[in-house]
Structure formats: structure tokens, C-alpha cells
Enzyme design. Sequence first.
Site, mmCIF file in Angstrom:
data_model
loop_
_atom_site.group_PDB
_atom_site.id
_atom_site.type_symbol
_atom_site.label_atom_id
_atom_site.label_comp_id
_atom_site.label_asym_id
_atom_site.label_seq_id
_atom_site.Cartn_x
_atom_site.Cartn_y
_atom_site.Cartn_z
ATOM 1 N N VAL A 63 0.959 -1.207 0.103
ATOM 2 C CA VAL A 63 0.093 0.117 0.138
ATOM 3 C C VAL A 63 0.872 1.033 -0.124
ATOM 4 C CG1 VAL A 63 -1.914 1.321 1.348
ATOM 5 C CG2 VAL A 63 -1.892 -1.336 1.422
ATOM 6 N N CYS A 64 0.564 2.270 -0.840
ATOM 7 C CA CYS A 64 1.177 3.471 -0.626
ATOM 8 C C CYS A 64 0.066 4.607 -0.928
ATOM 9 C CB CYS A 64 2.095 3.575 -1.938
ATOM 10 S SG CYS A 64 1.518 3.591 -3.650
ATOM 11 N N PRO A 65 0.463 5.907 -1.191
ATOM 12 C CA PRO A 65 -0.339 6.735 -1.205
ATOM 13 C C PRO A 65 -1.467 6.788 -2.678
ATOM 14 C CG PRO A 65 1.478 7.994 -0.755
ATOM 15 C CD PRO A 65 1.788 6.515 -1.092
ATOM 16 N N LEU A 95 -3.790 4.331 -0.866
ATOM 17 C CA LEU A 95 -4.737 5.102 0.139
ATOM 18 C C LEU A 95 -5.744 6.112 -0.085
ATOM 19 C CD1 LEU A 95 -2.400 5.105 3.205
ATOM 20 C CD2 LEU A 95 -4.212 3.419 3.019
#
Length: 124
Positions: A63-65, A95
Site C-alpha cells: 500500500v502507498c498513497p 490509500l
Amino acid sequence: MDGEITPEEVERLLAEDADVRVVDIRSPGAYTRGHIPGSENIPFNQLPTRVASLSGSERIVTVCPHGKASVQAANLIKSFEGTTDARVESMAGGLEAWGGELEAGAADAGGDAAAADDGPQSPF
């Protein structure tokens, strides 16, 4: 990497207590400000030295931005000898696309909670 997974599918897996490790690759400060409950923080720049901690996992979701750097992280994890048998996926949209609850708290990597950088630092 075994492809992308939707945020809704990640939320379902977590609700079902599935054997999945959600790896948030953002900075410790960004992770502390808000992360998917049950996720663990391994900042992207630390991934090459900490990937061994994921050995033996059955399923890993990165998961990353925005869902871009997490694709690179998933590829790196999948290339590691100890995780070649794991299903490794990137969460599509990052996210930004997550509609579930976020949890705030300490990052397991340590760090400055006031750090302004939400994105990963590339180890390359």
C-alpha cells in the site's frame, strides 16, 4: 507481482481475518498519521533490507498513497527468494482509494510523526 487488488477486497480479507500481510510503504510519519488497521510499516527505502521479515507469508498486499510505488514494492517483494511462493499484490489506487477506517498510532519502523513526506523514498 501477482497483480492488483481492490481496496474493497483488502477490506474484506481483513474483516475475515484472512492470512494476509498489508505492508504500508510510506514514511513512518505518514503511517503514524493514518494507516489501514492491522497493516505494518516497512518504508520503501527500507524494503530491500527488511524484505526477509516477510518470508513465509502466504499473501502480501503493498500500500502507498496512490497505488503507483506499491507496484514497484510488490515486484521487489515477489523477487525475493523467501516470498516467491506468496501471492503478492498492490492495492489499486492506494490509500487515496481506501474507503475503510484508518487507524493512527506508532510506526513499527520508528520515526518522526510530524514528517511531512507521505510518499515512499526509493531505495534505487
